[in-house]
Design a protein around this motif. Structure first.
Motif, PDB file in Angstrom:
ATOM      1  N   TYR A   1      -6.607  -2.972  -8.166  1.00 46.93           N
ATOM      2  CA  TYR A   1      -7.268  -2.017  -7.277  1.00 46.93           C
ATOM      3  C   TYR A   1      -7.330  -0.648  -7.949  1.00 46.93           C
ATOM      4  N   GLY A   2      -8.507  -0.010  -7.928  1.00 47.03           N
ATOM      5  CA  GLY A   2      -8.663   1.368  -8.384  1.00 47.03           C
ATOM      6  C   GLY A   2      -8.738   1.501  -9.891  1.00 47.03           C
ATOM      7  N   ASP A   3      -9.073   2.726 -10.309  1.00 49.21           N
ATOM      8  CA  ASP A   3      -9.250   3.008 -11.734  1.00 49.21           C
ATOM      9  C   ASP A   3      -8.036   3.639 -12.393  1.00 49.21           C
ATOM     10  N   SER A   4      -7.045   4.057 -11.609  1.00 51.86           N
ATOM     11  CA  SER A   4      -5.876   4.717 -12.186  1.00 51.86           C
ATOM     12  C   SER A   4      -4.639   4.310 -11.407  1.00 51.86           C
ATOM     13  N   TYR A   5      -3.483   4.715 -11.933  1.00 57.32           N
ATOM     14  CA  TYR A   5      -2.235   4.449 -11.224  1.00 57.32           C
ATOM     15  C   TYR A   5      -2.264   5.057  -9.825  1.00 57.32           C
ATOM     16  N   SER A   6      -2.794   6.268  -9.713  1.00 52.92           N
ATOM     17  CA  SER A   6      -2.784   6.947  -8.415  1.00 52.92           C
ATOM     18  C   SER A   6      -3.595   6.189  -7.372  1.00 52.92           C
ATOM     19  N   ASP A   7      -4.711   5.596  -7.773  1.00 55.54           N
ATOM     20  CA  ASP A   7      -5.498   4.775  -6.846  1.00 55.54           C
ATOM     21  C   ASP A   7      -4.700   3.542  -6.415  1.00 55.54           C
ATOM     22  N   ALA A   8      -4.060   2.897  -7.378  1.00 55.34           N
ATOM     23  CA  ALA A   8      -3.255   1.716  -7.069  1.00 55.34           C
ATOM     24  C   ALA A   8      -2.081   2.080  -6.163  1.00 55.34           C
ATOM     25  N   TYR A   9      -1.502   3.238  -6.394  1.00 56.01           N
ATOM     26  CA  TYR A   9      -0.360   3.694  -5.599  1.00 56.01           C
ATOM     27  C   TYR A   9      -0.749   3.858  -4.125  1.00 56.01           C
ATOM     28  N   ALA A  10      -1.894   4.493  -3.880  1.00 57.70           N
ATOM     29  CA  ALA A  10      -2.331   4.708  -2.500  1.00 57.70           C
ATOM     30  C   ALA A  10      -2.548   3.372  -1.784  1.00 57.70           C
ATOM     31  N   HIS A  11      -3.137   2.403  -2.490  1.00 53.17           N
ATOM     32  CA  HIS A  11      -3.369   1.091  -1.878  1.00 53.17           C
ATOM     33  C   HIS A  11      -2.054   0.358  -1.630  1.00 53.17           C
ATOM     34  N   ALA A  12      -1.114   0.493  -2.557  1.00 51.88           N
ATOM     35  CA  ALA A  12       0.186  -0.165  -2.380  1.00 51.88           C
ATOM     36  C   ALA A  12       0.919   0.394  -1.164  1.00 51.88           C
ATOM     37  N   ARG A  13       0.796   1.678  -0.928  1.00 53.09           N
ATOM     38  CA  ARG A  13       1.432   2.283   0.242  1.00 53.09           C
ATOM     39  C   ARG A  13       0.819   1.743   1.539  1.00 53.09           C
ATOM     40  N   GLU A  14      -0.495   1.514   1.525  1.00 55.53           N
ATOM     41  CA  GLU A  14      -1.142   0.927   2.700  1.00 55.53           C
ATOM     42  C   GLU A  14      -0.609  -0.480   2.960  1.00 55.53           C
ATOM     43  N   LEU A  15      -0.488  -1.279   1.907  1.00 55.16           N
ATOM     44  CA  LEU A  15       0.016  -2.644   2.064  1.00 55.16           C
ATOM     45  C   LEU A  15       1.479  -2.642   2.497  1.00 55.16           C
ATOM     46  N   GLN A  16       2.232  -1.668   2.010  1.00 56.07           N
ATOM     47  CA  GLN A  16       3.635  -1.568   2.418  1.00 56.07           C
ATOM     48  C   GLN A  16       3.749  -1.381   3.926  1.00 56.07           C
ATOM     49  N   GLU A  17       2.908  -0.501   4.474  1.00 55.80           N
ATOM     50  CA  GLU A  17       2.934  -0.246   5.914  1.00 55.80           C
ATOM     51  C   GLU A  17       2.521  -1.493   6.698  1.00 55.80           C
ATOM     52  N   GLN A  18       1.536  -2.210   6.188  1.00 53.59           N
ATOM     53  CA  GLN A  18       1.037  -3.390   6.895  1.00 53.59           C
ATOM     54  C   GLN A  18       2.065  -4.522   6.934  1.00 53.59           C
ATOM     55  N   HIS A  19       2.790  -4.723   5.815  1.00 51.07           N
ATOM     56  CA  HIS A  19       3.644  -5.906   5.682  1.00 51.07           C
ATOM     57  C   HIS A  19       5.136  -5.583   5.663  1.00 51.07           C
ATOM     58  N   GLN A  20       5.478  -4.293   5.769  1.00 48.18           N
ATOM     59  CA  GLN A  20       6.884  -3.874   5.796  1.00 48.18           C
ATOM     60  C   GLN A  20       7.644  -4.259   4.524  1.00 48.18           C
ATOM     61  N   TYR A  21       6.936  -4.219   3.402  1.00 47.33           N
ATOM     62  CA  TYR A  21       7.608  -4.425   2.119  1.00 47.33           C
ATOM     63  C   TYR A  21       8.490  -3.211   1.811  1.00 47.33           C
ATOM     64  N   VAL A  22       9.428  -3.394   0.871  1.00 43.82           N
ATOM     65  CA  VAL A  22      10.198  -2.270   0.333  1.00 43.82           C
ATOM     66  C   VAL A  22       9.463  -1.748  -0.908  1.00 43.82           C
ATOM     67  N   PHE A  23       9.193  -0.449  -0.930  1.00 40.91           N
ATOM     68  CA  PHE A  23       8.449   0.119  -2.047  1.00 40.91           C
ATOM     69  C   PHE A  23       9.404   0.464  -3.185  1.00 40.91           C
ATOM     70  N   VAL A  24       9.061   0.007  -4.374  1.00 38.02           N
ATOM     71  CA  VAL A  24       9.839   0.330  -5.581  1.00 38.02           C
ATOM     72  C   VAL A  24       9.006   1.287  -6.413  1.00 38.02           C
ATOM     73  N   HIS A  25       9.339   2.563  -6.339  1.00 37.77           N
ATOM     74  CA  HIS A  25       8.547   3.588  -7.021  1.00 37.77           C
ATOM     75  C   HIS A  25       8.768   3.502  -8.528  1.00 37.77           C
ATOM     76  N   PRO A  26       7.719   3.680  -9.313  1.00 35.89           N
ATOM     77  CA  PRO A  26       7.881   3.567 -10.774  1.00 35.89           C
ATOM     78  C   PRO A  26       8.615   4.744 -11.409  1.00 35.89           C
ATOM     79  N   PHE A  27       8.694   5.893 -10.715  1.00 37.41           N
ATOM     80  CA  PHE A  27       9.381   7.024 -11.346  1.00 37.41           C
ATOM     81  C   PHE A  27      10.068   7.971 -10.368  1.00 37.41           C
ATOM     82  N   ASP A  28       9.547   8.183  -9.181  1.00 35.87           N
ATOM     83  CA  ASP A  28      10.087   9.235  -8.315  1.00 35.87           C
ATOM     84  C   ASP A  28      11.145   8.693  -7.350  1.00 35.87           C
ATOM     85  N   ASP A  29      12.224   8.170  -7.918  1.00 39.35           N
ATOM     86  CA  ASP A  29      13.309   7.580  -7.131  1.00 39.35           C
ATOM     87  C   ASP A  29      14.602   7.775  -7.917  1.00 39.35           C
ATOM     88  N   PRO A  30      15.656   8.307  -7.312  1.00 42.37           N
ATOM     89  CA  PRO A  30      16.898   8.571  -8.059  1.00 42.37           C
ATOM     90  C   PRO A  30      17.475   7.338  -8.741  1.00 42.37           C
TER      91      PRO A  30
END
Length: 506
Positions: free
Chosen positions: A123-152
């Motif tokens: 999905y999308g042309d860049s990481y940021s596009d893919a990120y926005a879509h992944a967040r939508e799917l997370q909300e729909q399916h209650q997945y746990v999001f594993v951020h590629p960089f912004d997580d301690p």
């Protein structure tokens, strides 16, 4: 020590990464060290099981999830390497992994994720596009999001690389060079190094067309780029993380931006020392280090670059090889104008002398002037003014094309076409041993009475050079021409009747 830095030090020391990751070696790059006059060390994260450092942070995050969270499954957005880390970790921890990747992701990476059991969504042309879509799917399916960089926890997992570097190199170390996309790698590495050996500099490296972190530091807040370059897909991030921005601004000593040609040259540098082929993001640390050394004129220092990935499509290597020569400033690309008269080619060859020719393309198009595209091997950019002066003394004006993107990407392959001035043209393909001076010997052996109307040659690094040449030979001199071809000693093919020649060149 700041309590937040102490917190990261504890997180890194307690990170769970070695269930899936290995302690990569810190190798001395012998050829680079000799060429640059410094001790150059490569932290070989490209040798990890997924050929990238990303599995460290992904696993450290996922292993700390509760059983209930793992049962819900995880989701991430990634340009490729984080995706493989998440997929491998999910297989190890027996949980579902959904991976949203940009459509621009190299197939090598998406196929690798599928092979590890990840469910890939493009999905999308860049990481940021893919990120926005992944967040939508997370909300729909209650997945746990594993951020590629912004997580301690992700940052701490990547920080184990800094821990290993200081353990493996306990002697003085001037600086460590780290590629930056979203900032997870440099945040973790800088957190450990500044907590343990603050005298070691941490230098961030970004692509000139994907410098979100540098622009954010300059602006004093995270900003979003409108577009990012896609050559280094692993660092093509429009918006850096809030936490990575904070850590990078506080801990990183300096930044360097590099361009595509410099990264291609660094890929070649790494190959010559390690026989491994890095992806563009994986070579950015080397490219930045070379640029930093040139700017600061350092000698006799020890420096390390993290080679953070080696997931590159094979078909991209043609482009890398083509641009590496320009990136390491070992090729001059010139447009040379010579009189359209017999003997001009010979004089041009004599002017070039013993320099190794990498490219030579020409098509007759004008009765007064001929325009020739010439590539020459050089030792450094300092040779170019001497070449221009030698050509000018012979009345051959030349235009330097090495920084011209149009020429490097397109026009060098388009020299030629049809001509109204190619009467009596015979088209031949020749092969000759690829040795310095071989092309010039071929040109100077031509009968001075036969006009060259087309010429195309490109050094492809093979044992034999291949040229296409159009020669205007009057009908009454054909017998002499055939004798010349037979006595030349080069393998050749007459292409005058080739239908492709008549479609596009005749």
């Amino acid at each position: 020590m700041d309590h937040r830095l102490l917190d990261y030090l504890q997180r890194i020391l307690n990170a769970r990464v070695y269930d899936v990751a290995v302690e990569s070696t810190l190798e001395r790059a012998e050829k680079l060290s000799a060429r640059l006059g410094n001790q150059i060390w490569l932290k070989r994260e490209d040798t990890q099981p997924v050929h990238s450092f990303k599995l460290r942070g992904a696993y450290n995050k996922m292993v700390r999830l509760s059983p209930a969270e793992r049962d819900r499954g995880v989701i991430c957005a990634s340009a490729g390497n984080h995706a493989q880390g998440v997929a491998l970790s999910a297989r190890r921890l027996d949980c579902l992994a959904v991976i949203v990747m940009p459509v621009t992701t190299p197939r090598l990476k998406s196929d690798a994720v599928r092979a590890l059991g990840g469910q890939v969504i493009l999905y999308g042309d860049s990481y940021s596009d893919a990120y926005a879509h992944a967040r939508e799917l997370q909300e729909q399916h209650q997945y746990v999001f594993v951020h590629p960089f912004d997580d301690p926890d992700v940052i701490a997992g990547q920080g184990t690389i800094g821990m290993e570097i200081l353990r493996q190199h306990q002697a003085p170390l001037h600086a460590v060079f780290v590629a930056i996309g979203g900032g997870g790698l440099i945040s973790g590495v800088a957190a450990y190094i500044k907590a343990v050996r603050p005298e070691v500099k941490v230098i961030g490296v970004q692509m000139a067309d994907s410098d979100a972190m540098i622009q954010s530091i300059q602006a004093g807040r995270p900003i979003t780029l409108n577009e990012v370059g896609l050559f280094s897909d692993g660092t093509a991030v429009k918006t850096v993380g809030d936490e990575t921005f904070r850590l990078t601004r506080e801990l990183v000593d300096d930044f360097v931006t590099v361009d595509t040609d410099a990264v291609c040259a660094a890929i070649k540098d790494a190959f010559e020392d390690t026989r491994s082929i890095l992806e563009p993001a994986g070579a950015m640390g080397i490219a930045g280090m070379k640029q930093y050394l040139a700017q600061h004129k350092l000698q006799g220092e020890s420096l390390a670059a993290i080679t953070c990935g080696a997931n590159v499509n094979f078909d991209r290597l043609r482009f890398v090889a083509e641009r590496a020569e320009a990136g390491e400033e070992r090729e001059a690309l010139l447009a040379v104008t010579i009189p359209e008269e017999r003997g001009s080619f010979r004089r041009l060859c004599q002017t070039i002398g013993q320099r190794n020719v990498t490219e030579f393309s020409y098509r007759i198009s004008d009765l007064q002037e001929a325009h020739v595209l010439v590539g020459l091997a050089i030792s450094d950019r300092g040779d170019v003014p001497q070449i221009h002066q030698a050509l000018a003394e012979q009345g051959f004006p030349a235009l330097d094309l090495v920084d011209d993107e149009l020429s490097k990407e397109h026009l060098r392959y388009m020299v030629g076409g049809r001509s109204r001035l190619n009467g009596n043209e015979r088209l031949y393909r020749f092969e000759f041993p690829e040795r310095p001076g071989a092309l010039m010997r071929f040109l100077t052996s031509m009968h001075p009475g036969w006009n060259i109307s087309l010429f195309h040659y490109r050094n492809q690094g093979a044992d034999y050079g291949r040229i296409l040449v159009g020669i205007q030979v009057p009908d009454e001199e054909l017998a002499d021409f055939h004798t010349f071809v037979e006595t030349l000693g080069y393998r050749c093919s007459d292409e005058t009747a080739n239908p492709v020649y008549h479609l596009f060149l005749r």
